[in-house]
Design a protein around this motif. Structure first.
Motif, mmCIF file in Angstrom:
data_model
loop_
_atom_site.group_PDB
_atom_site.id
_atom_site.type_symbol
_atom_site.label_atom_id
_atom_site.label_comp_id
_atom_site.label_asym_id
_atom_site.label_seq_id
_atom_site.Cartn_x
_atom_site.Cartn_y
_atom_site.Cartn_z
ATOM 1 N N ASN A 97 -3.015 3.461 0.944
ATOM 2 C CA ASN A 97 -2.228 3.400 -0.304
ATOM 3 C C ASN A 97 -1.777 2.212 -0.810
ATOM 4 O O ASN A 97 -1.390 1.889 -1.716
ATOM 5 C CB ASN A 97 -1.392 4.602 -0.618
ATOM 6 C CG ASN A 97 -2.146 5.788 -0.671
ATOM 7 O OD1 ASN A 97 -3.271 5.962 -1.100
ATOM 8 N ND2 ASN A 97 -1.464 7.022 -0.240
ATOM 9 N N PHE A 98 -1.401 1.244 0.595
ATOM 10 C CA PHE A 98 -0.491 0.094 0.408
ATOM 11 C C PHE A 98 -1.131 -1.290 0.971
ATOM 12 O O PHE A 98 -0.635 -2.259 0.816
ATOM 13 C CB PHE A 98 0.715 0.205 1.174
ATOM 14 C CG PHE A 98 1.775 1.376 0.734
ATOM 15 C CD1 PHE A 98 2.716 0.961 -0.132
ATOM 16 C CD2 PHE A 98 1.450 2.694 1.125
ATOM 17 C CE1 PHE A 98 3.224 1.983 -0.601
ATOM 18 C CE2 PHE A 98 2.374 3.454 0.369
ATOM 19 C CZ PHE A 98 3.444 3.557 -0.308
ATOM 20 N N SER A 99 -2.647 -1.088 1.611
ATOM 21 C CA SER A 99 -3.032 -1.932 2.051
ATOM 22 C C SER A 99 -3.330 -3.485 1.270
ATOM 23 O O SER A 99 -3.801 -4.336 1.626
ATOM 24 C CB SER A 99 -4.239 -1.579 2.960
ATOM 25 O OG SER A 99 -5.283 -0.922 2.033
ATOM 26 N N LYS A 140 -1.597 -4.724 -0.617
ATOM 27 C CA LYS A 140 -0.458 -5.649 -1.123
ATOM 28 C C LYS A 140 0.403 -5.707 0.297
ATOM 29 O O LYS A 140 1.241 -6.569 0.316
ATOM 30 C CB LYS A 140 0.322 -5.029 -2.110
ATOM 31 C CG LYS A 140 0.804 -3.671 -2.196
ATOM 32 C CD LYS A 140 1.584 -2.974 -3.375
ATOM 33 C CE LYS A 140 2.004 -1.639 -3.378
ATOM 34 N NZ LYS A 140 0.688 -0.754 -3.624
ATOM 35 N N LEU A 141 0.328 -4.748 1.347
ATOM 36 C CA LEU A 141 1.196 -4.999 2.548
ATOM 37 C C LEU A 141 0.059 -5.070 3.758
ATOM 38 O O LEU A 141 -0.934 -4.498 3.773
ATOM 39 C CB LEU A 141 2.068 -3.754 2.758
ATOM 40 C CG LEU A 141 3.072 -3.587 1.846
ATOM 41 C CD1 LEU A 141 3.675 -2.133 1.996
ATOM 42 C CD2 LEU A 141 4.062 -4.637 1.747
ATOM 43 N N TYR A 194 3.695 -2.737 6.367
ATOM 44 C CA TYR A 194 3.844 -1.298 6.014
ATOM 45 C C TYR A 194 4.697 -0.621 7.147
ATOM 46 O O TYR A 194 5.459 0.149 6.583
ATOM 47 C CB TYR A 194 2.428 -0.884 6.040
ATOM 48 C CG TYR A 194 2.301 0.775 6.008
ATOM 49 C CD1 TYR A 194 2.374 1.382 4.578
ATOM 50 C CD2 TYR A 194 2.265 1.422 7.135
ATOM 51 C CE1 TYR A 194 2.451 2.577 4.412
ATOM 52 C CE2 TYR A 194 2.158 2.980 6.619
ATOM 53 C CZ TYR A 194 2.103 3.651 5.555
ATOM 54 O OH TYR A 194 2.267 4.808 5.209
ATOM 55 N N GLN A 196 8.460 -1.196 6.532
ATOM 56 C CA GLN A 196 8.917 -0.653 5.568
ATOM 57 C C GLN A 196 9.275 1.013 5.852
ATOM 58 O O GLN A 196 10.054 1.490 5.314
ATOM 59 C CB GLN A 196 8.164 -0.784 4.176
ATOM 60 C CG GLN A 196 8.074 -2.299 3.833
ATOM 61 C CD GLN A 196 7.862 -2.426 2.334
ATOM 62 O OE1 GLN A 196 7.887 -1.357 1.630
ATOM 63 N NE2 GLN A 196 7.551 -3.590 2.048
ATOM 64 N N ILE A 218 9.327 3.486 2.773
ATOM 65 C CA ILE A 218 8.175 4.279 2.697
ATOM 66 C C ILE A 218 8.105 5.284 3.533
ATOM 67 O O ILE A 218 8.566 5.026 4.691
ATOM 68 C CB ILE A 218 6.977 3.420 2.890
ATOM 69 C CG1 ILE A 218 6.683 2.207 1.997
ATOM 70 C CG2 ILE A 218 5.548 4.231 2.798
ATOM 71 C CD1 ILE A 218 5.703 1.034 2.186
#
Length: 223
Positions: free
Chosen positions: A159-161, A163-164, A169, A172, A178
């Motif tokens: 879900n974050f890959s 932008k991170l 990840y 965070q 997260i």
């Protein structure tokens, strides 16, 4: 032989659980729990089979532990012994666990490596996973081992890959920005991050990544 009973709480009600080594008669229930715990897109070929479970209780029965809730099988954890070189941490789950068959178990190894942990979904509110992990910590102390080690899936990473990076990840999650169901659980269990490992497991949600995490034996003074 490892066996202990204690209480967990559900809505303030004490419920008796038993933690013990699993045996051959437990295999059907353990396989069913795997199927419930790791539904698609998790690869079905990574669920336990009888040959793997047989190896667990034959090669390292001390690392084959299950938990029952009022007599019903509720989950399991499996481990093997290995040598770990912190200077060369990269590896895959398949390499570390012999694809779950643990034929690479080293009786002289000083690192207890977590092969798998799973809890039947309906019991996940009871914090049984922490009790199973505690059993592994107790094994480390009892046998004067160095650490518990294992790779934690990062199932929310996809879900974050965009932008991170995997490292960002993980940072965070550790910072509390997260919440990841696996990594956050392992943190609550007392595990601490070592490093992110790429291509650890065929896992779409984690995009192949895992966070290697350890628990060091607090009774050893050479850390």
């Amino acid at each position: 032989m490892y066996k202990k009973k204690q209480y967990v709480f559900s809505d303030h009600k004490p419920i008796l659980v038993e933690i013990r080594h699993y045996k051959k008669s437990d295999f059907p229930a353990l396989i069913a729990i795997q199927q419930e715990s790791f539904p698609p897109p998790f690869p079905s070929e990574l669920w336990w089979n009888e040959e793997q479970l047989t190896n667990h209780i034959k090669l390292y029965p001390e690392g084959a532990v299950c938990i029952e809730v009022e007599g019903e099988m509720a989950g399991s954890i499996t481990a093997l012994l290995t040598d770990f070189n912190p200077a060369s941490p990269a590896h895959t789950w398949q390499e570390a666990t012999d694809n779950g068959y643990i034929r690479n178990h080293n009786p002289e190894g000083k690192t207890l490596y977590i092969v798998d942990i799973c809890i039947r979904p309906k019991y996940r509110s009871l914090k049984l996973g922490q009790l199973l992990m505690q059993a592994m910590y107790e094994r480390v102390v009892c046998d004067d081992l160095d650490r518990v080690l294992g790779g934690g899936r990062m199932p929310k990473f996809h879900n974050f890959s965009d932008k991170l990076t995997a490292e960002q990840y993980a940072e965070q999650v550790v910072e509390g920005k997260i919440k990841d169901p696996v990594i956050s659980f392992l943190l609550r269990c007392g595990r601490t991050p070592v490093c992110v490992v790429e291509n650890y497991l065929e896992d779409e949600e984690s995009e192949g990544h895992a966070l290697l995490m350890e628990w060091k034996n607090p009774f050893q003074n050479d850390h």
